[in-house]
Design an enzyme around this catalytic site. Structure first.
Site, PDB file in Angstrom:
ATOM      1  N   LEU A  13      -6.914 -11.250   5.005  1.00 29.94           N
ATOM      2  CA  LEU A  13      -7.107 -10.514   6.249  1.00 29.94           C
ATOM      3  C   LEU A  13      -8.502 -10.697   6.836  1.00 29.94           C
ATOM      4  O   LEU A  13      -8.727 -10.383   8.009  1.00 29.94           O
ATOM      5  CB  LEU A  13      -6.840  -9.023   6.023  1.00 29.94           C
ATOM      6  CG  LEU A  13      -5.489  -8.653   5.393  1.00 29.94           C
ATOM      7  CD1 LEU A  13      -5.298  -7.151   5.404  1.00 29.94           C
ATOM      8  CD2 LEU A  13      -4.333  -9.352   6.091  1.00 29.94           C
ATOM      9  N   TYR A  63     -16.222   4.455   6.524  1.00 27.81           N
ATOM     10  CA  TYR A  63     -14.771   4.304   6.589  1.00 27.81           C
ATOM     11  C   TYR A  63     -14.227   4.848   7.909  1.00 27.81           C
ATOM     12  O   TYR A  63     -13.448   4.171   8.599  1.00 27.81           O
ATOM     13  CB  TYR A  63     -14.116   5.019   5.410  1.00 27.81           C
ATOM     14  CG  TYR A  63     -12.612   5.119   5.519  1.00 27.81           C
ATOM     15  CD1 TYR A  63     -11.805   3.996   5.347  1.00 27.81           C
ATOM     16  CD2 TYR A  63     -12.001   6.337   5.806  1.00 27.81           C
ATOM     17  CE1 TYR A  63     -10.429   4.084   5.455  1.00 27.81           C
ATOM     18  CE2 TYR A  63     -10.625   6.438   5.906  1.00 27.81           C
ATOM     19  CZ  TYR A  63      -9.843   5.307   5.738  1.00 27.81           C
ATOM     20  OH  TYR A  63      -8.481   5.408   5.853  1.00 27.81           O
ATOM     21  N   THR A 118      -6.563   7.311  10.617  1.00 22.04           N
ATOM     22  CA  THR A 118      -6.889   8.369   9.666  1.00 22.04           C
ATOM     23  C   THR A 118      -7.473   9.611  10.327  1.00 22.04           C
ATOM     24  O   THR A 118      -8.062   9.543  11.418  1.00 22.04           O
ATOM     25  CB  THR A 118      -7.917   7.842   8.639  1.00 22.04           C
ATOM     26  OG1 THR A 118      -8.342   8.898   7.769  1.00 22.04           O
ATOM     27  CG2 THR A 118      -9.150   7.288   9.338  1.00 22.04           C
ATOM     28  N   ASP A 119      -7.334  10.746   9.653  1.00 21.77           N
ATOM     29  CA  ASP A 119      -7.968  11.984  10.099  1.00 21.77           C
ATOM     30  C   ASP A 119      -9.492  11.933   9.956  1.00 21.77           C
ATOM     31  O   ASP A 119     -10.203  12.749  10.565  1.00 21.77           O
ATOM     32  CB  ASP A 119      -7.423  13.178   9.316  1.00 21.77           C
ATOM     33  CG  ASP A 119      -7.562  13.034   7.809  1.00 21.77           C
ATOM     34  OD1 ASP A 119      -7.778  11.900   7.317  1.00 21.77           O
ATOM     35  OD2 ASP A 119      -7.447  14.054   7.111  1.00 21.77           O
ATOM     36  N   GLY A 169       0.815  -1.217   0.000  1.00 22.80           N
ATOM     37  CA  GLY A 169       0.000   0.000   0.000  1.00 22.80           C
ATOM     38  C   GLY A 169       0.845   1.262   0.000  1.00 22.80           C
ATOM     39  O   GLY A 169       2.080   1.222  -0.068  1.00 22.80           O
ATOM     40  N   GLN A 170       0.186   2.409   0.089  1.00 20.01           N
ATOM     41  CA  GLN A 170       0.873   3.696   0.031  1.00 20.01           C
ATOM     42  C   GLN A 170       1.939   3.819   1.110  1.00 20.01           C
ATOM     43  O   GLN A 170       3.095   4.127   0.833  1.00 20.01           O
ATOM     44  CB  GLN A 170      -0.156   4.832   0.191  1.00 20.01           C
ATOM     45  CG  GLN A 170      -1.129   4.977  -0.955  1.00 20.01           C
ATOM     46  CD  GLN A 170      -0.485   5.584  -2.187  1.00 20.01           C
ATOM     47  OE1 GLN A 170       0.396   6.433  -2.092  1.00 20.01           O
ATOM     48  NE2 GLN A 170      -0.912   5.144  -3.352  1.00 20.01           N
ATOM     49  N   ALA A 222      -5.440  -1.635   5.139  1.00 17.79           N
ATOM     50  CA  ALA A 222      -6.754  -1.048   5.416  1.00 17.79           C
ATOM     51  C   ALA A 222      -7.617  -1.105   4.159  1.00 17.79           C
ATOM     52  O   ALA A 222      -7.110  -1.185   3.038  1.00 17.79           O
ATOM     53  CB  ALA A 222      -6.619   0.401   5.877  1.00 17.79           C
TER      54      ALA A 222
END
Length: 306
Positions: free
Chosen positions: A38, A129, A102-103, A12-13, A61
């Site tokens: 997962l 999310y 996350t924000d 992922g990122q 995620a």
């Protein structure tokens, strides 16, 4: 031979960058999803039993914010229940667990003169999310292994699908691009996050002992300094990307950016208007800090993709 760090989400990122940073100083196992599903607890526990990790890092995620509205079950499983499984494994093994959030656990209502969110501010997610990610945070804190939870914001990089790469792709084929101008946040380069977290774990000697993590267990914000709208971020990307050797954008392909309001964009999931993060606690606890978002974007565009 040292027991490995097991990293979930290694493609992922954040995970791709983090795998390279961690592997520079410790053995890393990063199982792909076709090897460990997962959503299947028995596969996760079997893998961990065989791997015998010294530290678990979860960068995996379900990140499709709009897609989570239509597939809440999968989002909750990956973002909520999977971290619980890892927390239970870490607790039973007395090893550290590092997790990314996350924000979007915040609702964005900060008044007329908003200030960046701190870790003590109460979460109130607006979408599936955000709720799934908050559930993962809560599960880890309730289980309470030695843990570090890093909340990040608007992660981007030079690979995969993210705001920067998606904008550059659109710029190559569109003369006009609509960009939301009333959502403010702290866009943060995935490599900067990975470098900071790797440095923290190395300084804490986390794979050898959980004590360093245990003494600082909790949630920390890790994002750039400053804040900007998606529109403002897009403007600077197009200004700087033409000089990058790693982005395919030529000077003659400069589209017109048109600022629009959130209610004019077809989001499926509601978004908070303001989610800038303050990273002062991480800087105080670990001595790490990220630069201003403008400087970080410039550094990203001058850097070779991982």
């Amino acid at each position: 031979m040292e027991r490995p760090i097991v990293l979930f989400g290694g493609t992922g990122q954040i995970g791709r960058e983090l795998r390279l940073q961690l592997a520079a100083w410790w053995p890393v196992l990063a199982p792909p999803r076709d090897q460990v599903n997962l959503t299947r607890p028995e596969e996760v526990t079997t893998y961990l039993r065989l791997a015998r990790p010294a530290l678990i890092v979860n960068a995996a995620a379900f990140t499709d914010v709009d897609g989570a509205e239509n597939d809440a079950t999968t989002a909750m499983t990956v973002n909520g229940h999977f971290p619980l499984m890892l927390a239970e494994e870490a607790f039973d093994r007395n090893i550290g667990l590092v997790h990314f959030s996350t924000d979007l656990v915040f609702d964005g209502w900060r008044g007329q003169t908003p200030s960046p969110y701190r870790e003590t501010d109460a979460p109130n997610p607006l979408n599936v999310y955000g709720r799934s990610m908050l559930r993962g945070e809560s599960a880890i804190r309730y289980t309470d292994p030695p843990h570090l939870i890093f909340r990040t914001s608007r992660v981007y990089g030079l690979r995969g699908s993210n705001f920067l790469m998606d904008l550059v792709a659109l710029a190559g084929s569109h003369d006009d691009i609509n960009v939301v101008s009333d959502q403010i946040g702290s866009p943060t380069w995935s490599r900067a996050i990975a470098i900071a977290v790797s440095s923290i774990l190395k300084d804490l000697d986390a794979p050898r002992s959980p004590d360093g993590i245990r003494e600082r267990s909790g949630i920390y914000h890790l994002a750039v300094t400053g804040e900007v709208s998606w529109f403002g971020f897009a403007e600077l990307i197009l200004d700087q990307a033409v000089a990058s050797r790693y982005v395919e954008l030529t000077p003659d392909r400069r589209p017109t950016l048109r600022a629009i309001q959130s209610d004019s964009y077809p989001f499926r999931a509601p978004r908070p208007i303001y989610t800038a993060l303050s990273s002062r606690s991480a800087q105080k606890a670990f001595g790490v800090g990220l630069p201003a978002w403008q400087e970080q974007l410039e550094t990203c565009l001058r850097s070779q993709p991982a």
